[in-house]
Write an enzyme that holds these catalytic residues in place. Sequence first.
Site, mmCIF file in Angstrom:
data_model
loop_
_atom_site.group_PDB
_atom_site.id
_atom_site.type_symbol
_atom_site.label_atom_id
_atom_site.label_comp_id
_atom_site.label_asym_id
_atom_site.label_seq_id
_atom_site.Cartn_x
_atom_site.Cartn_y
_atom_site.Cartn_z
ATOM 1 N N GLU A 48 -7.999 -9.173 16.351
ATOM 2 C CA GLU A 48 -8.992 -9.735 15.421
ATOM 3 C C GLU A 48 -8.342 -10.876 14.653
ATOM 4 O OE1 GLU A 48 -11.882 -10.900 13.236
ATOM 5 O OE2 GLU A 48 -12.324 -9.243 14.602
ATOM 6 N N CYS B 81 -24.029 -10.532 19.163
ATOM 7 C CA CYS B 81 -25.033 -10.657 18.103
ATOM 8 C C CYS B 81 -25.822 -11.961 18.232
ATOM 9 C CB CYS B 81 -24.393 -10.532 16.724
ATOM 10 S SG CYS B 81 -23.104 -11.734 16.412
ATOM 11 N N TYR C 170 -11.750 -8.926 19.500
ATOM 12 C CA TYR C 170 -12.632 -9.243 18.371
ATOM 13 C C TYR C 170 -13.006 -7.915 17.699
ATOM 14 C CZ TYR C 170 -12.912 -13.310 21.426
ATOM 15 O OH TYR C 170 -12.593 -14.359 22.247
ATOM 16 N N ASP D 20 -16.423 -7.959 21.444
ATOM 17 C CA ASP D 20 -17.423 -8.011 20.373
ATOM 18 C C ASP D 20 -17.163 -9.278 19.552
ATOM 19 O OD1 ASP D 20 -19.358 -7.513 18.492
ATOM 20 O OD2 ASP D 20 -18.514 -5.609 17.802
#
Length: 155
Positions: free
Chosen positions: A39, A111, A18, A84
């Site tokens: 990604e 996040c 990611y 991530d």
Amino acid sequence: TAREYIGETDGRKVFDLYSGTGTIAQILAPAAEHVTGVEIIEEAVEAAKVNAAQNGLTNCDFIAGDVLKVLDTLEERPDLIVLDPPRDGIHPKAIGKILNFGVSHMVYVSCKPTSLARDLEPIQAAGYQVDKVCCVDMFPHTANCETVVSLTRKK
């Protein structure tokens, strides 16, 4: 914080899963043997390739595709994995594939605390322990906060 938690990369093969535009991969590349970024957003992968070229980094590869599918095609075995993922976290089947690499150390940047908590359950059940956790306020005056977690496989 992520760089600090990742630690030594000299001569190591790193998967940056990611990877977005490859920021973390490119920070690690000068010391690492090789860094592979994965990604799903093709424009981000193209930007990562351009950024790596502009920074003279020749030991980075960036692959456009879903981590869940791309992991099946990679022949290289990592020594270290950086995660991530997007706000929804890691697909449960991808977690299994990531764990199958059996790396001794992973760093997870999240996040969304709820998806991080959900993803940490199978990771810890597979024998990884949380060494360090740090919240980083990348979005002042909002309810959002990045969390960086260092994980090591128990021996």
